[in-house]
Design a protein around this motif. Structure first.
Motif, PDB file in Angstrom:
ATOM      1  N   GLU A   1     -28.569  15.363  19.930  1.00  0.00           N
ATOM      2  CA  GLU A   1     -28.471  15.265  21.385  1.00  0.00           C
ATOM      3  C   GLU A   1     -27.023  15.222  21.833  1.00  0.00           C
ATOM      4  OE1 GLU A   1     -30.662  11.653  22.122  1.00  0.00           O
ATOM      5  OE2 GLU A   1     -32.500  12.794  22.478  1.00  0.00           O
ATOM      6  N   GLY A   2     -26.771  15.754  23.021  1.00  0.00           N
ATOM      7  CA  GLY A   2     -25.475  15.597  23.663  1.00  0.00           C
ATOM      8  C   GLY A   2     -24.535  16.782  23.598  1.00  0.00           C
ATOM      9  N   MET A   3     -24.841  17.795  22.819  1.00  0.00           N
ATOM     10  CA  MET A   3     -23.938  18.951  22.734  1.00  0.00           C
ATOM     11  C   MET A   3     -24.143  19.839  23.958  1.00  0.00           C
ATOM     12  SD  MET A   3     -23.850  20.016  18.706  1.00  0.00           S
ATOM     13  CE  MET A   3     -25.569  20.389  18.531  1.00  0.00           C
ATOM     14  N   THR A   4     -23.015  20.311  24.520  1.00  0.00           N
ATOM     15  CA  THR A   4     -23.102  21.127  25.736  1.00  0.00           C
ATOM     16  C   THR A   4     -22.390  22.474  25.642  1.00  0.00           C
ATOM     17  OG1 THR A   4     -21.140  20.051  26.643  1.00  0.00           O
ATOM     18  CG2 THR A   4     -23.289  19.073  27.216  1.00  0.00           C
ATOM     19  N   CYS A   5     -21.549  22.661  24.601  1.00  0.00           N
ATOM     20  CA  CYS A   5     -20.744  23.887  24.551  1.00  0.00           C
ATOM     21  C   CYS A   5     -20.352  24.240  23.115  1.00  0.00           C
ATOM     22  CB  CYS A   5     -19.481  23.709  25.395  1.00  0.00           C
ATOM     23  SG  CYS A   5     -18.385  22.407  24.750  1.00  0.00           S
ATOM     24  N   GLU A   6     -19.610  25.316  22.972  1.00  0.00           N
ATOM     25  CA  GLU A   6     -19.168  25.767  21.646  1.00  0.00           C
ATOM     26  C   GLU A   6     -18.197  24.776  21.005  1.00  0.00           C
ATOM     27  OE1 GLU A   6     -20.301  28.225  19.655  1.00  0.00           O
ATOM     28  OE2 GLU A   6     -21.827  28.400  21.205  1.00  0.00           O
ATOM     29  N   HIS A   7     -17.435  24.054  21.806  1.00  0.00           N
ATOM     30  CA  HIS A   7     -16.555  23.021  21.246  1.00  0.00           C
ATOM     31  C   HIS A   7     -17.397  21.959  20.537  1.00  0.00           C
ATOM     32  CE1 HIS A   7     -14.329  19.215  21.269  1.00  0.00           C
ATOM     33  NE2 HIS A   7     -13.298  19.992  20.957  1.00  0.00           N
ATOM     34  N   CYS A   8     -18.509  21.585  21.143  1.00  0.00           N
ATOM     35  CA  CYS A   8     -19.422  20.619  20.538  1.00  0.00           C
ATOM     36  C   CYS A   8     -19.959  21.154  19.208  1.00  0.00           C
ATOM     37  CB  CYS A   8     -20.594  20.329  21.473  1.00  0.00           C
ATOM     38  SG  CYS A   8     -20.145  19.697  23.099  1.00  0.00           S
ATOM     39  N   VAL A   9     -20.343  22.414  19.217  1.00  0.00           N
ATOM     40  CA  VAL A   9     -20.868  23.055  18.009  1.00  0.00           C
ATOM     41  C   VAL A   9     -19.815  23.018  16.907  1.00  0.00           C
ATOM     42  CG1 VAL A   9     -21.636  25.251  17.025  1.00  0.00           C
ATOM     43  CG2 VAL A   9     -22.535  24.485  19.237  1.00  0.00           C
ATOM     44  N   ARG A  10     -18.568  23.350  17.235  1.00  0.00           N
ATOM     45  CA  ARG A  10     -17.493  23.332  16.226  1.00  0.00           C
ATOM     46  C   ARG A  10     -17.269  21.928  15.678  1.00  0.00           C
ATOM     47  NH1 ARG A  10     -15.224  26.949  19.825  1.00  0.00           N
ATOM     48  NH2 ARG A  10     -13.848  25.365  20.707  1.00  0.00           N
ATOM     49  N   ALA A  11     -17.310  20.917  16.544  1.00  0.00           N
ATOM     50  CA  ALA A  11     -17.083  19.536  16.111  1.00  0.00           C
ATOM     51  C   ALA A  11     -18.168  19.088  15.127  1.00  0.00           C
ATOM     52  CB  ALA A  11     -17.035  18.602  17.318  1.00  0.00           C
ATOM     53  N   VAL A  12     -19.416  19.360  15.449  1.00  0.00           N
ATOM     54  CA  VAL A  12     -20.523  18.970  14.573  1.00  0.00           C
ATOM     55  C   VAL A  12     -20.468  19.767  13.265  1.00  0.00           C
ATOM     56  CG1 VAL A  12     -23.042  18.990  14.322  1.00  0.00           C
ATOM     57  CG2 VAL A  12     -22.007  18.162  16.441  1.00  0.00           C
ATOM     58  N   THR A  13     -20.197  21.067  13.369  1.00  0.00           N
ATOM     59  CA  THR A  13     -20.107  21.907  12.179  1.00  0.00           C
ATOM     60  C   THR A  13     -19.007  21.413  11.247  1.00  0.00           C
ATOM     61  OG1 THR A  13     -20.946  23.838  13.376  1.00  0.00           O
ATOM     62  CG2 THR A  13     -19.713  24.273  11.353  1.00  0.00           C
ATOM     63  N   GLU A  14     -17.856  21.079  11.802  1.00  0.00           N
ATOM     64  CA  GLU A  14     -16.733  20.603  10.993  1.00  0.00           C
ATOM     65  C   GLU A  14     -17.073  19.303  10.264  1.00  0.00           C
ATOM     66  OE1 GLU A  14     -12.545  18.674  12.122  1.00  0.00           O
ATOM     67  OE2 GLU A  14     -12.709  20.788  12.731  1.00  0.00           O
ATOM     68  N   GLU A  15     -17.668  18.362  10.962  1.00  0.00           N
ATOM     69  CA  GLU A  15     -18.002  17.071  10.343  1.00  0.00           C
ATOM     70  C   GLU A  15     -19.060  17.226   9.252  1.00  0.00           C
ATOM     71  OE1 GLU A  15     -16.499  14.184  10.550  1.00  0.00           O
ATOM     72  OE2 GLU A  15     -15.110  14.946  12.061  1.00  0.00           O
ATOM     73  N   LEU A  16     -20.108  18.006   9.533  1.00  0.00           N
ATOM     74  CA  LEU A  16     -21.159  18.186   8.524  1.00  0.00           C
ATOM     75  C   LEU A  16     -20.647  18.986   7.326  1.00  0.00           C
ATOM     76  CD1 LEU A  16     -24.226  18.833  10.839  1.00  0.00           C
ATOM     77  CD2 LEU A  16     -23.819  16.818   9.402  1.00  0.00           C
ATOM     78  N   SER A  17     -19.812  19.981   7.578  1.00  0.00           N
ATOM     79  CA  SER A  17     -19.286  20.811   6.497  1.00  0.00           C
ATOM     80  C   SER A  17     -18.366  20.023   5.575  1.00  0.00           C
ATOM     81  CB  SER A  17     -18.533  22.011   7.068  1.00  0.00           C
ATOM     82  OG  SER A  17     -19.417  22.853   7.756  1.00  0.00           O
ATOM     83  N   SER A  18     -17.814  18.921   6.054  1.00  0.00           N
ATOM     84  CA  SER A  18     -16.917  18.120   5.222  1.00  0.00           C
ATOM     85  C   SER A  18     -17.669  17.267   4.203  1.00  0.00           C
ATOM     86  CB  SER A  18     -16.034  17.228   6.099  1.00  0.00           C
ATOM     87  OG  SER A  18     -16.789  16.191   6.672  1.00  0.00           O
ATOM     88  N   LEU A  19     -18.988  17.166   4.337  1.00  0.00           N
ATOM     89  CA  LEU A  19     -19.780  16.399   3.383  1.00  0.00           C
ATOM     90  C   LEU A  19     -19.932  17.173   2.077  1.00  0.00           C
ATOM     91  CD1 LEU A  19     -22.643  15.125   5.728  1.00  0.00           C
ATOM     92  CD2 LEU A  19     -20.675  13.821   4.892  1.00  0.00           C
TER      93      LEU A  19
END
Length: 109
Positions: free
Chosen positions: A47-65
């Motif tokens: 919940e809470g994502m509104t734009c491509e910046h949000c997508v990049r932030a979530v992608t970056e954090e998950l990809s670091s696992l």
């Protein structure tokens, strides 16, 4: 001229699908088959994502696992977005939730 025979010690033929197989010792086929065998996919609702910046932030954090190979997000601006994670290692629910939280978002109930 005498004939000289060299024993290579190969015991397996190349796989039907191509490639060198495990017999050559290069490891390419073994690594590829191990990765394919251990791949799993998880789907999360975020919940809470509104734009491509949000997508990049979530992608970056998950990809670091460790073990997370691919992150694919179907953005629903202002709603609940679907996040698909392809992984080759176990990742705990707590690790996924922490990564989403670090990006500034939350998992949907």
């Amino acid at each position: 001229m005498s004939e000289q025979r060299i024993e290579l010690g190969l015991t397996a033929a190349a796989p039907a699908g191509g490639g060198c197989g495990e017999a050559c010792g290069c490891g390419h086929a073994a690594a590829a088959s191990a990765a394919a065998a251990a791949t799993a996919t998880d789907e999360l609702r975020v919940e809470g994502m509104t734009c491509e910046h949000c997508v990049r932030a979530v992608t970056e954090e998950l990809s670091s696992l460790a073990g997370v190979d691919v992150v694919d997000i179907a953005l629903q601006a202002g709603g609940t977005s679907m996040v698909r994670i392809t992984r080759t290692e176990d990742v705990t629910d707590d690790d996924l939730a922490a990564a989403i939280d670090e990006a500034g978002y939350s998992l949907a109930p």
